[in-house]
Scaffold this motif. Structure first.
Motif, PDB file in Angstrom:
ATOM      1  N   ALA A   1      -9.624 -21.187  -8.898  1.00  0.00           N
ATOM      2  CA  ALA A   1      -8.961 -20.654  -7.646  1.00  0.00           C
ATOM      3  C   ALA A   1      -9.067 -19.330  -7.300  1.00  0.00           C
ATOM      4  O   ALA A   1      -9.440 -19.082  -6.023  1.00  0.00           O
ATOM      5  CB  ALA A   1      -7.420 -20.878  -7.874  1.00  0.00           C
ATOM      6  N   TYR A   2      -9.148 -18.389  -8.385  1.00  0.00           N
ATOM      7  CA  TYR A   2      -9.685 -16.887  -7.928  1.00  0.00           C
ATOM      8  C   TYR A   2     -11.027 -17.030  -7.498  1.00  0.00           C
ATOM      9  O   TYR A   2     -11.237 -16.107  -6.398  1.00  0.00           O
ATOM     10  CB  TYR A   2      -9.545 -16.330  -9.358  1.00  0.00           C
ATOM     11  N   SER A   3     -11.963 -17.664  -7.965  1.00  0.00           N
ATOM     12  CA  SER A   3     -13.142 -17.758  -7.550  1.00  0.00           C
ATOM     13  C   SER A   3     -13.344 -18.110  -6.108  1.00  0.00           C
ATOM     14  O   SER A   3     -14.146 -17.676  -5.198  1.00  0.00           O
ATOM     15  CB  SER A   3     -14.318 -18.585  -8.281  1.00  0.00           C
ATOM     16  N   ALA A   4     -12.601 -19.199  -5.557  1.00  0.00           N
ATOM     17  CA  ALA A   4     -12.429 -19.692  -4.376  1.00  0.00           C
ATOM     18  C   ALA A   4     -11.875 -18.784  -3.486  1.00  0.00           C
ATOM     19  O   ALA A   4     -12.364 -18.604  -2.240  1.00  0.00           O
ATOM     20  CB  ALA A   4     -11.710 -20.861  -4.228  1.00  0.00           C
ATOM     21  N   PHE A   5     -10.871 -18.091  -3.850  1.00  0.00           N
ATOM     22  CA  PHE A   5     -10.406 -16.907  -2.775  1.00  0.00           C
ATOM     23  C   PHE A   5     -11.444 -15.782  -2.850  1.00  0.00           C
ATOM     24  O   PHE A   5     -11.472 -15.403  -1.574  1.00  0.00           O
ATOM     25  CB  PHE A   5      -8.997 -16.317  -3.679  1.00  0.00           C
ATOM     26  N   ASN A   6     -12.027 -15.442  -3.788  1.00  0.00           N
ATOM     27  CA  ASN A   6     -12.848 -14.523  -3.649  1.00  0.00           C
ATOM     28  C   ASN A   6     -14.249 -14.770  -2.782  1.00  0.00           C
ATOM     29  O   ASN A   6     -14.508 -14.155  -2.009  1.00  0.00           O
ATOM     30  CB  ASN A   6     -13.697 -14.259  -5.042  1.00  0.00           C
ATOM     31  N   ARG A   7     -14.666 -16.094  -2.506  1.00  0.00           N
ATOM     32  CA  ARG A   7     -15.538 -16.407  -1.987  1.00  0.00           C
ATOM     33  C   ARG A   7     -15.429 -16.479  -0.400  1.00  0.00           C
ATOM     34  O   ARG A   7     -15.887 -15.908   0.588  1.00  0.00           O
ATOM     35  CB  ARG A   7     -16.071 -17.986  -2.265  1.00  0.00           C
ATOM     36  N   ALA A   8     -14.118 -16.862  -0.325  1.00  0.00           N
ATOM     37  CA  ALA A   8     -13.385 -17.111   1.279  1.00  0.00           C
ATOM     38  C   ALA A   8     -13.233 -15.730   1.603  1.00  0.00           C
ATOM     39  O   ALA A   8     -13.144 -15.465   2.727  1.00  0.00           O
ATOM     40  CB  ALA A   8     -11.981 -17.839   1.188  1.00  0.00           C
ATOM     41  N   SER A   9     -12.485 -14.685   0.844  1.00  0.00           N
ATOM     42  CA  SER A   9     -12.507 -13.328   1.375  1.00  0.00           C
ATOM     43  C   SER A   9     -13.781 -12.581   1.848  1.00  0.00           C
ATOM     44  O   SER A   9     -13.636 -11.805   2.679  1.00  0.00           O
ATOM     45  CB  SER A   9     -11.626 -12.623   0.421  1.00  0.00           C
ATOM     46  N   ARG A  10     -14.764 -12.983   0.818  1.00  0.00           N
ATOM     47  CA  ARG A  10     -16.225 -12.415   1.195  1.00  0.00           C
ATOM     48  C   ARG A  10     -16.624 -12.836   2.536  1.00  0.00           C
ATOM     49  O   ARG A  10     -17.257 -12.229   3.356  1.00  0.00           O
ATOM     50  CB  ARG A  10     -16.930 -12.673   0.247  1.00  0.00           C
TER      51      ARG A  10
ATOM     52  N   LEU B   1      -3.025  -3.229   3.064  1.00  0.00           N
ATOM     53  CA  LEU B   1      -2.694  -2.061   3.877  1.00  0.00           C
ATOM     54  C   LEU B   1      -3.214  -0.609   3.179  1.00  0.00           C
ATOM     55  O   LEU B   1      -3.180   0.508   3.742  1.00  0.00           O
ATOM     56  CB  LEU B   1      -1.284  -1.565   4.494  1.00  0.00           C
ATOM     57  N   HIS B   2      -3.672  -0.745   1.973  1.00  0.00           N
ATOM     58  CA  HIS B   2      -3.862   0.157   1.138  1.00  0.00           C
ATOM     59  C   HIS B   2      -5.325   1.114   1.867  1.00  0.00           C
ATOM     60  O   HIS B   2      -5.138   2.403   1.962  1.00  0.00           O
ATOM     61  CB  HIS B   2      -4.222  -0.005  -0.382  1.00  0.00           C
ATOM     62  N   THR B   3      -6.117   0.484   2.059  1.00  0.00           N
ATOM     63  CA  THR B   3      -7.516   1.204   2.711  1.00  0.00           C
ATOM     64  C   THR B   3      -6.921   1.965   3.968  1.00  0.00           C
ATOM     65  O   THR B   3      -7.369   3.182   4.353  1.00  0.00           O
ATOM     66  CB  THR B   3      -8.389   0.154   2.976  1.00  0.00           C
ATOM     67  N   LEU B   4      -6.162   1.203   5.018  1.00  0.00           N
ATOM     68  CA  LEU B   4      -5.606   2.026   6.271  1.00  0.00           C
ATOM     69  C   LEU B   4      -4.752   3.250   5.721  1.00  0.00           C
ATOM     70  O   LEU B   4      -4.826   4.254   6.392  1.00  0.00           O
ATOM     71  CB  LEU B   4      -4.909   0.920   7.045  1.00  0.00           C
TER      72      LEU B   4
ATOM     73  N   LEU C   1      -9.790  -5.503  15.744  1.00  0.00           N
ATOM     74  CA  LEU C   1      -9.412  -6.114  14.549  1.00  0.00           C
ATOM     75  C   LEU C   1      -8.489  -5.525  13.504  1.00  0.00           C
ATOM     76  O   LEU C   1      -8.626  -4.160  13.634  1.00  0.00           O
ATOM     77  CB  LEU C   1     -10.835  -6.537  13.832  1.00  0.00           C
ATOM     78  N   LEU C   2      -7.622  -6.167  12.953  1.00  0.00           N
ATOM     79  CA  LEU C   2      -6.641  -5.494  12.193  1.00  0.00           C
ATOM     80  C   LEU C   2      -7.334  -4.996  10.860  1.00  0.00           C
ATOM     81  O   LEU C   2      -8.265  -5.497  10.235  1.00  0.00           O
ATOM     82  CB  LEU C   2      -5.555  -6.624  11.703  1.00  0.00           C
ATOM     83  N   ARG C   3      -6.769  -3.653  10.480  1.00  0.00           N
ATOM     84  CA  ARG C   3      -7.648  -3.065   9.700  1.00  0.00           C
ATOM     85  C   ARG C   3      -6.663  -3.270   8.156  1.00  0.00           C
ATOM     86  O   ARG C   3      -5.963  -2.576   7.758  1.00  0.00           O
ATOM     87  CB  ARG C   3      -7.286  -1.402   9.820  1.00  0.00           C
ATOM     88  N   MET C   4      -7.235  -4.516   7.648  1.00  0.00           N
ATOM     89  CA  MET C   4      -6.525  -4.922   6.401  1.00  0.00           C
ATOM     90  C   MET C   4      -7.592  -5.336   5.517  1.00  0.00           C
ATOM     91  O   MET C   4      -8.575  -6.089   5.774  1.00  0.00           O
ATOM     92  CB  MET C   4      -5.560  -6.161   6.767  1.00  0.00           C
ATOM     93  N   ASP C   5      -7.470  -4.804   4.311  1.00  0.00           N
ATOM     94  CA  ASP C   5      -8.620  -4.999   3.324  1.00  0.00           C
ATOM     95  C   ASP C   5      -8.302  -6.115   2.191  1.00  0.00           C
ATOM     96  O   ASP C   5      -7.418  -6.010   1.403  1.00  0.00           O
ATOM     97  CB  ASP C   5      -8.723  -3.552   2.593  1.00  0.00           C
ATOM     98  N   LEU C   6      -9.070  -7.213   2.761  1.00  0.00           N
ATOM     99  CA  LEU C   6      -8.903  -8.310   1.840  1.00  0.00           C
ATOM    100  C   LEU C   6      -9.347  -8.503   0.156  1.00  0.00           C
ATOM    101  O   LEU C   6      -8.715  -8.814  -0.956  1.00  0.00           O
ATOM    102  CB  LEU C   6      -9.721  -9.803   2.152  1.00  0.00           C
ATOM    103  N   GLY C   7     -10.278  -7.236   0.025  1.00  0.00           N
ATOM    104  CA  GLY C   7     -10.755  -6.936  -1.292  1.00  0.00           C
ATOM    105  C   GLY C   7      -9.668  -6.566  -2.309  1.00  0.00           C
ATOM    106  O   GLY C   7      -9.865  -6.596  -3.519  1.00  0.00           O
ATOM    107  N   ARG C   8      -8.737  -5.939  -1.770  1.00  0.00           N
ATOM    108  CA  ARG C   8      -7.539  -5.485  -2.621  1.00  0.00           C
ATOM    109  C   ARG C   8      -7.028  -6.332  -3.365  1.00  0.00           C
ATOM    110  O   ARG C   8      -6.754  -6.383  -4.525  1.00  0.00           O
ATOM    111  CB  ARG C   8      -6.643  -4.633  -1.597  1.00  0.00           C
ATOM    112  N   TYR C   9      -6.608  -7.448  -2.788  1.00  0.00           N
ATOM    113  CA  TYR C   9      -6.013  -8.748  -3.409  1.00  0.00           C
ATOM    114  C   TYR C   9      -7.092  -9.467  -4.307  1.00  0.00           C
ATOM    115  O   TYR C   9      -6.508  -9.903  -5.202  1.00  0.00           O
ATOM    116  CB  TYR C   9      -5.509  -9.851  -2.205  1.00  0.00           C
ATOM    117  N   GLU C  10      -8.382  -9.470  -4.032  1.00  0.00           N
ATOM    118  CA  GLU C  10      -9.232 -10.001  -4.935  1.00  0.00           C
ATOM    119  C   GLU C  10      -9.140  -9.233  -6.334  1.00  0.00           C
ATOM    120  O   GLU C  10      -9.171 -10.140  -7.405  1.00  0.00           O
ATOM    121  CB  GLU C  10     -10.692  -9.885  -4.235  1.00  0.00           C
TER     122      GLU C  10
END
Length: 777
Positions: free
Chosen positions: A664-673, A509-512, A618-627
């Motif tokens: 696992a981090y790389s997999a999350f990064n690819r999935a979020s992108r 929610l940080h970007t929102l 679409l929900l305004r939620m920023d996946l990049g923050r968790y990455e």
């Protein structure tokens, strides 16, 4: 040849033979029987074509007709033979069947708008007369909200909901419940209540516990619910705020080197919760904790009593992980967050009496409020006899239903109970809750606003005992909330000052939040909230979500993205929380008589967050923050593991590697992108696509809940924002303890938690990847 024809939603079966000529007159004798056969066939097929028919069922039906073709031709050849007369009869049957089927399909197609329409609309949630089109312009939405939220209306609501005594389960609490319920009814929100029977500690029958020091006896009226009962005697030691840094400074072997075993730790309020202070002392084998007000304000009464709880968790600690319904029958069990030592509050005067008489080593130079820390001869006795009692509490709910995805909702909540008047603690939040409900419901009824998703308004009870009402609701409906509630907005303590603005929230929610503070007017209506922030807004505004916040269990226990915020002046927080001095007059003092104006600002901020989440496709939620957060954790753990392997190779097995965590981090990064790309390429008019993308976004927070820990033992299961050894921060702390040769380090336990945390992140990446078979992240 055998053909399956689809016409108007009805499957028609027909037989065709090549080079066949037939006159309709020769087939007229067969018309009646053919018609009856077709009507029977059509009715059977229509029954199969209900809205929940699966693709596999259709395929099976096709195969059934194909199998039927062979048997039918064999029967014809055997029964009639291939004579010209029989061939003509067969051809007549074919033509009549085809003609009747075509007419039947045509008639069905014409009537599709009446009988078959509900099936289509159930399967595909297209907005009908109450649909999603057209969206109201966002500026118009915020303008409408600003018009309806007025300081005059807040003044009226304050007067209606202010109460001198409304502890959880008391007649005052029940009276406020009735008022909230009545308001929700007036607004057409179809309200309901949930009832729970919870166990809490109240003061002893005598009215006070007891503290004895140097021959003098004190009888504090305040108390700490869930303390261990009993009498403890030990040497007192002063530990400032009682956080990890303060206690480590006392135990520093190169400096003070004070052993806290068996000591009674004296601390002041502030910085961290009462429960955290007690837990920190208990981990160092202290025997008891005394807490006094940390206020330096001369207007704060020297005999002012403190009230609170010391459960390191949330909810009813005697039903951990499950709701306190009256009909539940569980064996006796206690939360792992209950303290193991005695805890009691005392007044400033009592604390000063004790501090003036302390001997022992001198205090650190930065602890300027005391001279001595206390020696072995400074013996004190603490006696606690709290009474465990059962209380009946009620949560109140109202809903404003969405027009597209009505089964998805944002929750807006505030507690209504308090130890005393609780004006800042509960009255302001309840007033914001009621006024937002009134304003938004009027926007829907009178102004044409149509939220895509629903808004649920919740009034919690027993918040002062550790967010009991809210947590019991989460425990009771956790499975149904897993894919329906997509955010929680906490309204507790939103106005405690005016010069600073602080927000604690899920990184999603940080970007929102950043865009919202630009669009909400500050106390000076010519400027926005961002104009009050010095420097970078993130470093100035954002803060960690605290354990005692009602938003914390929503995030760390249930995996629901949550936000808590406050307008404040004091870095240490509002000093009147947990006292009987939390009144309108005190809050006016710290806000320079601007309570109503500041409350309107807080309501607008909460309203903008909520409305944005139900307004957009679409929900305004920023996946990049968790990455970024995962990347930082992984980098720190990697550096620490390599350091230990180099300097102390005997502590870690050679086979331990951080490679799988990095993977696992790389997999999350690819999935979020990948999901970000799907969002950018999405068709906003495609309701199914939007719903699918939103569901993937919602699942991110939930998938960070470790499935490998018990909710009873570690309720805050979030591996990034929770608490416990299963979190990435817990792993790093374990490595630190290993590096410092802590004798309590368990290497095997670390390896287990390391593997489970790695798989939790990998599992989140797998889920986020799209949920498509054959498409790994």
């Amino acid at each position: 040849m055998f053909v399956v024809v689809e016409a108007g939603g009805v499957f028609l079966t027909s037989l065709f033979e090549r080079n066949v000529c037939i006159s309709l007159s020769s087939a007229s004798s067969l018309f009646s029987s053919c018609r009856r056969s077709m009507e029977d066939s059509s009715s059977q097929v229509e029954m199969m074509l209900s809205y929940d028919m699966k693709d596999g069922d259709v395929e099976n039906e096709v195969r059934h007709h194909q199998d039927h073709k062979s048997s039918y031709k064999a029967y014809v050849a055997q029964r009639f033979g291939r004579t010209p007369r029989n061939l003509c009869l067969i051809a007549a049957t074919v033509v009549i069947a085809f003609t009747t089927g075509f007419l039947t399909g045509y008639l069905v197609h014409r009537n599709k708008g009446s009988a078959a329409a509900p099936l289509v609309q159930i399967e595909e949630p297209v907005a009908r007369e109450t649909g999603a089109a057209p969206l109201m312009d966002w500026d118009n939405v915020t303008d409408l909200l600003a018009q309806k939220l007025t300081t005059k209306q807040f003044e009226s609501t304050f007067s209606e909901f202010a109460s001198v005594d409304h502890r959880a389960g008391s007649p005052g609490d029940e009276a406020l419940r009735g008022k909230v319920l009545k308001k929700f009814n007036e607004y057409g929100m179809n309200p309901w209540t949930d009832e729970y029977f919870v166990r809490v500690q109240d003061p002893p029958a005598s009215g006070s516990n007891k503290v004895v020091f140097n021959g003098r006896t004190y009888h504090p009226k305040g108390f700490l619910s869930y303390s261990v009962n009993g009498t403890v005697t030990g040497a007192v030691v002063y530990a400032q705020y009682g956080d990890e840094a303060d206690l480590n400074q006392l135990q520093d072997k190169n400096n003070l080197n004070i052993d806290l075993s068996g000591r009674v730790v004296l601390v002041k309020s502030g910085k961290i919760s009462f429960a955290e202070k007690v837990a920190n002392a208990a981990r160092r084998n202290a025997s008891a904790v005394l807490i006094f007000p940390g206020s330096t304000d001369g207007s704060f009464g020297r005999e002012t009593q403190l009230f609170g709880h010391v459960h390191l968790g949330s909810g009813d600690p005697y039903t951990p992980g499950f709701p306190s319904f009256n009909h539940t029958q569980f064996p006796p069990v206690q939360s792992s967050g209950l303290p193991s030592i005695v805890a009691q509050t005392i007044s400033i005067n009592t604390a000063n009496d004790i501090l003036r008489q302390l001997q022992g080593p001198s205090s650190p130079t930065q602890w300027r409020d005391v001279l001595r820390l206390g020696g072995e001869k400074d013996v004190i006795t603490v006696e606690v006899n709290n009474v465990l009692s059962e209380k009946r509490i009620n949560n109140v709910f109202g809903v404003i239903k969405g027009f597209v995805d009505s089964d998805r909702y944002v929750i807006i909540g505030a507690r209504r109970d308090a130890w005393g008047p609780g004006f800042a603690a509960s009255t302001v939040g309840t007033s914001v809750l009621v006024e937002l409900a009134r304003s938004i419901s009027h926007m829907v009824k009178n102004d044409g606003f149509k939220p895509r998703r629903s808004l649920v308004f919740a009034s919690w009870s027993a918040g002062e005992y550790g967010n009991v009402g809210a947590t019991e609701w989460l425990e009771g409906y956790l499975s149904s909330l897993s894919m329906k509630a997509f955010s929680y907005i906490d309204l507790d303590g939103v106005v405690t000052g005016q010069s600073n603005f602080k927000v604690a929230a899920s990184p999603l929610l940080h970007t929102l939040i950043g865009s919202t503070i630009k669009g909400v007017s500050a106390l000076n209506k010519d400027a926005n909230l961002l104009s009050q922030v010095a420097g970078n807004w993130e470093s100035s505004v954002l803060e960690p979500l605290k354990l005692d916040s009602a938003a914390y269990p929503f995030l760390a226990f249930s995996g629901i993205p949550s936000v808590s915020f406050r307008l404040t002046s004091d870095e240490l927080g509002y000093q009147y929380f947990g006292t009987l001095l939390d009144t309108r007059e005190k809050l006016n003092t710290v806000t320079q008589n601007s309570v109503a104006q500041l409350t309107r600002v807080a309501a607008q901020f909460a309203g903008h967050i909520a409305l944005r989440l139900v307004h957009d496709h679409l929900l305004r939620m920023d996946l990049g923050r968790y990455e970024k957060i995962i990347r930082n954790h992984v980098a720190h753990i990697n550096v620490k593991v390599n350091s230990i392997k180099m300097m102390q190779p005997q502590l870690l097995p050679k086979t331990l590697t951080v490679q799988w965590l990095i993977s696992a981090y790389s997999a999350f990064n690819r999935a979020s992108r990948s999901l970000t790309a799907d969002i950018q390429n999405s068709d906003l008019e495609d309701i199914k696509m939007c719903r699918s993308i939103n569901d993937r976004i919602i699942m991110v927070e939930r998938n960070f809940l470790s499935p490998f820990v018990s909710p009873r033992e570690s309720p805050f299961r979030h591996v990034l924002l929770g608490s416990g050894p299963h979190t990435l921060e817990g792993l790093y702390n374990h490595l630190n303890a290993m590096r410092n040769n802590d004798p309590n380090v368990d290497v095997d336990a670390f390896r287990d938690q390391f593997a489970l945390a790695t798989w939790t992140i990998q599992g989140c990446a797998n889920s986020l990847a799209a949920g498509r078979w054959g498409h790994p992240p």
